[in-house]
Design a protein around this motif. Sequence first.
Motif, short mmCIF file in Angstrom:
data_model
loop_
_atom_site.label_atom_id
_atom_site.label_comp_id
_atom_site.label_asym_id
_atom_site.label_seq_id
_atom_site.Cartn_x
_atom_site.Cartn_y
_atom_site.Cartn_z
N ARG B 333 -45.32 42.41 -30.45
CA ARG B 333 -43.84 42.12 -30.62
C ARG B 333 -43.36 42.08 -32.22
O ARG B 333 -44.01 41.33 -33.04
CB ARG B 333 -43.62 40.80 -29.99
CG ARG B 333 -42.23 40.75 -29.27
CD ARG B 333 -42.20 39.18 -28.56
NE ARG B 333 -42.77 38.23 -29.03
CZ ARG B 333 -42.37 37.39 -30.16
NH1 ARG B 333 -40.99 37.82 -30.54
NH2 ARG B 333 -42.92 36.64 -30.64
N TYR B 364 -35.36 49.77 -31.16
CA TYR B 364 -36.00 48.56 -31.19
C TYR B 364 -35.11 47.54 -31.04
O TYR B 364 -33.78 47.47 -31.56
CB TYR B 364 -37.00 48.37 -32.21
CG TYR B 364 -37.81 49.70 -32.33
CD1 TYR B 364 -38.78 49.86 -31.60
CD2 TYR B 364 -37.63 50.75 -33.41
CE1 TYR B 364 -39.76 50.94 -31.54
CE2 TYR B 364 -38.58 51.57 -33.42
CZ TYR B 364 -39.49 51.81 -32.47
OH TYR B 364 -40.19 52.92 -32.46
N ASP B 365 -35.55 46.54 -30.26
CA ASP B 365 -35.02 45.34 -30.09
C ASP B 365 -35.33 44.41 -31.17
O ASP B 365 -36.53 44.02 -31.16
CB ASP B 365 -35.28 44.67 -28.65
CG ASP B 365 -34.49 43.57 -28.37
OD1 ASP B 365 -33.81 42.82 -29.12
OD2 ASP B 365 -34.58 43.18 -27.21
N ALA B 367 -34.96 40.99 -33.61
CA ALA B 367 -34.26 39.81 -33.42
C ALA B 367 -34.01 39.60 -34.84
O ALA B 367 -32.66 38.77 -35.23
CB ALA B 367 -35.10 38.51 -32.86
N ASN B 420 -41.14 46.83 -27.54
CA ASN B 420 -40.22 46.41 -28.31
C ASN B 420 -38.96 47.15 -27.99
O ASN B 420 -37.95 47.34 -28.75
CB ASN B 420 -40.44 46.54 -29.86
CG ASN B 420 -41.57 45.77 -30.25
OD1 ASN B 420 -41.35 44.40 -30.46
ND2 ASN B 420 -42.83 46.23 -30.25
N ALA B 422 -35.35 49.09 -27.09
CA ALA B 422 -34.04 48.65 -26.80
C ALA B 422 -33.71 49.19 -25.22
O ALA B 422 -34.10 50.11 -25.05
CB ALA B 422 -33.04 49.28 -27.74
N LYS B 423 -32.96 48.42 -24.74
CA LYS B 423 -32.33 48.74 -23.21
C LYS B 423 -30.96 48.17 -23.30
O LYS B 423 -30.41 47.90 -24.28
CB LYS B 423 -33.34 48.14 -22.31
CG LYS B 423 -33.96 46.68 -22.54
CD LYS B 423 -34.85 46.37 -21.60
CE LYS B 423 -36.00 45.87 -21.95
NZ LYS B 423 -36.44 45.38 -23.24
N THR B 426 -29.14 45.48 -25.10
CA THR B 426 -29.59 45.20 -26.65
C THR B 426 -28.79 45.26 -27.69
O THR B 426 -28.04 46.45 -27.74
CB THR B 426 -30.91 46.11 -26.68
OG1 THR B 426 -31.81 45.93 -25.72
CG2 THR B 426 -31.64 45.82 -28.25
N ARG B 427 -28.64 44.15 -28.57
CA ARG B 427 -27.82 44.60 -29.69
C ARG B 427 -28.58 45.22 -30.98
O ARG B 427 -29.59 44.65 -31.19
CB ARG B 427 -27.41 43.12 -30.19
CG ARG B 427 -26.37 42.94 -31.53
CD ARG B 427 -25.88 41.73 -31.71
NE ARG B 427 -24.97 41.28 -30.91
CZ ARG B 427 -23.65 41.77 -30.73
NH1 ARG B 427 -23.31 42.72 -31.56
NH2 ARG B 427 -22.85 41.34 -29.92
N ARG B 428 -27.86 46.08 -31.54
CA ARG B 428 -28.60 46.87 -32.51
C ARG B 428 -28.34 45.88 -33.65
O ARG B 428 -27.37 45.16 -33.84
CB ARG B 428 -27.90 48.15 -32.70
CG ARG B 428 -28.67 49.30 -32.16
CD ARG B 428 -27.68 50.44 -32.00
NE ARG B 428 -26.68 51.11 -33.02
CZ ARG B 428 -26.02 51.81 -32.95
NH1 ARG B 428 -25.15 52.01 -31.92
NH2 ARG B 428 -25.00 52.03 -34.03
N VAL B 433 -23.71 46.78 -28.80
CA VAL B 433 -24.75 46.70 -27.83
C VAL B 433 -24.60 47.85 -27.07
O VAL B 433 -23.96 48.40 -26.91
CB VAL B 433 -24.00 45.47 -26.85
CG1 VAL B 433 -24.83 45.07 -25.79
CG2 VAL B 433 -24.06 44.16 -27.84
#
Lengths: 164, 773
Positions: B333, B364-365, B367, B420, B422-423, B426-428, B433
């Motif tokens: 992750r 990718y997501d 954080a 990981n 993005a879907k 998901t916020r870039r 989003v």
Amino acid sequence: MSKKIHVQTNINGLDVDLLCESRQSLLEVLRDVLNMTGTKEGCNDGNCGACSVIVDGRLIDSCLMLGVEAEGKEITTIEGVAYTHGLHPIQQSFLENAALQCGICTPGFIVAAKALLENEPEADEGRVRHWLAGNLCRCTGYDKIVRAVLDAGKTMATQSKSES
Amino acid sequence: MVSTAENKTQYKVVGTRPIRHDGLEKVTGQARYSADINLPGMLHGKVLRSPHAHAIIKSIDISRALALPGVESVITSADLPQPSGRVADLGEGAMMNPKFLSNNVLASDKVLYKGHAVAAVAAADQHVAEEALGRIDVEYEVLPPVLNAVDAMKEGAPILHERLYTAENPFVRPGGLRDDSDPEGGSNVASHFVFELGDLEKGFAEADVVVERGFRTKAVHQGYIEPHSATAMWNRDGHVTIWCSSQGQFAMRDQSALILDISMSQIKVIPLEIGGGFGGKTLVYLEPVAALLSKMTGRPVKVSMSRQEVFEGTGPTSGSFMKVKMGATKDGRITATTATLIYEAGAFPGSPINPGVQCMFGPYDIANGRVEGYDVVINTQKTAAYRAPGAPAAAYAAESVIDELAEKLNIDPIDFRVRNAAKEGTRRLTGPVFPRIGYLETLEAAKNHPHWSAPLEGPNRGRGIATGFWFNGSGPSSATASVNQDGTVSLVEGSPDIGGTRAAVAMQMAEVLGLPAEDVHPSVGDTDSIGFTSTTGGSSVAFKTGWASYEAAQDIKRQMIERAAYIWDVSAEDVDLTDGVFHHKSDPELRFTFKELAGLLLETGGPIVGSAAVNPGGVGGAFAIHIADVEVDPETGKTEVLRYTALQDVGKAVHPSYVEGQIQGGAVQGIGWALNEEYFFDDEGCMTNSSFLDYRMPTSLDLPMIDTVMVEVPNPGHPFGVRGVGEVPIVPPMAAIANAIKAATGVRMTNLPMSPGEVLKALWDSEESKNSD
Ligand code: FES
Ligand code: FES
């Protein structure tokens, strides 16, 4: 301005009389003197094949030949590839295979393919890739062009068999 | 191959493969490209270019050139109005600084790169024009050039623009000049900005593995085969007609108007066929020059570039310096990432640093992250857009680091990305989003593709993958369509067709009207014949102009339904159009085929013209994953691509053959970028490889077939689910090949291009370090 020279040649089966300067390339003569703009300029130094024509059976970059050298020669340009009432199998195959995007390289590829397939319709992928290596295409990645040429070769081979 | 991820309405035209409408003209040589225009009385222009990378123009003497028989006019920037270019004059969202635009077309006080246009000649033919260039006497005061961004950012570096202001807002185009009263000095940094999300310290603390690497990429050219050419006629009433090929006739009109300081409505731009652009034909170079020469001479003037001029005088894309740090946990992750991207803008501000930063971690997501961007001017060609501008270099860095992380953690690189990914929702890292996207579906398709599981045997061979994201564009677009009495429709649209978009746009109209694709006849209108349409770029045409075409078709449908109702004397609400037949909803007797009704229009109220002018939102981003097999020759360092598969979420492929073509073409441009292409400069800043012989683009011999998989996750923001498809395929190749080279040789290549010499050097270096261990 330099003096013009009288040249007698044959283009796409028609006898042509023209005047050109000794410094003009065949490409310039075709495009600027005869207004035959189907033959394209991509580099003007023999590195892209956009200006391909067939001169006495040989594939030539017309930017590398002088106009005056056309004297007494037989020249085929893209404008002479189609039949009176239809497209040449290579042209048809380019359309069916979506082998062009912007199309600027297309006349050169079709003329180059004609020079190959008329002698070797059964050329395989390796041979086709090798033969076409002098023609640049920036749009297609060559995949569909190679397929179009291979397909056209098959059509031409069948046609020549049925003719003989 | 098409793999459909969601149940989809069955279309009759969209998704089929008709022969493109403009194909016949293009296979017979009849199609007219920019240089194919020859007008009676036409003069030929040529541009004088700077032999220095950085110099002050002390004086220009044109008298010897004018004296040459056959020369009709010589112009310099003194013949153009000079806009101030101050920050205050640029306004909110100004597309570009008009002073920079103008000075790139003809240098004013300074030349800023070798090849910078200085003057232009119009003469009886191009040979005379060329001769005349040698008779223009320019006195230069040569200055030291600065040739890369790192040097340009150093204290005491030569400054290109004395008053250049550093912009800090990534959404405003960089490049304004300070006011004379502002005491602050100039900088070579045109823009500097940061995007941040989450808590970096905490993120890196959670990581089990951290990878940090630096990368360098070089400028590469778009490499379109058609050189730039423009022909202009300045009429005696002050109206100018310009014939040229570009990605946007309206952009050419508006930029020319700005430079010539005339009203845009005084200029009509007639778009000719375009022989490739890839972003590089979005700026004016020759158009204002041809126009001004025509004004001076009263005759039409054609100005064309040689290939050398294309390399030296038009935009490559930016070279870059990049640094990426990324951490991940044992289970794969990503916990945090940082990146610094420095992009070289060339002589004038405006590298694609903003889209580079925004797309870099798009798949990718993440954080916790921080990305910092710099736009830096140096003494090389002003860069121009190139396919997914900014994203390929950034992805090369990001995807190389991700590959290394996956390798260190011993996790399959596709699985690592799935963990990981993005879907929707998901916020870039840079803010927005994601709506419904198809990244996971595309990864899945790669995992299931036979290429991924095929054994790869033999020494020096390796397989690599990489992914890419491009957000895609939209913009204002117009279409009008008239119904012909024979039941066909003539469609005029405003988007230059660079790779088959006439077909894609016409097919969306045909779908609505229930007509075969062949019965809609598309053409691209000039600036007087069609409503404003934004440039062909950002993979926007099938989306935005497709949308305009869809709406224009709805307009026709509505009017024809009303006409049928009028003829039948029923209410329009009771009439519908199904599969090309207008019919009464309850009375089966009342029916007209499209053609029958079209034949009645003139005598039942007049012709029908449908039109639409749109600026659609709802753009859907595109994701791609590429799989590359390579073999590296340990003797020469040469990399051969053995097998290549490109998978992409295409939304809905309107004409699948041309979508495949975009994917293949993008992948191959990327392969060229990865392995061979670069601008070489000598110490004085002269490009030393300005021909197709020395600037080595891929040929048919260098490549295998390029296998494509079109994953269709429809874009909910478009009536047919269309997503832009043209740009994202150039994003993954560099990293896919670098990762394959790593797998083949154990060496990670962090500089582009990975040319034979560079690979060999890296192989030797790694041997040495092994031996010295
Ligand atoms: S124009 Fe002749 S080879 Fe390029
Ligand atoms: S189709 Fe554009 S260069 Fe080949």
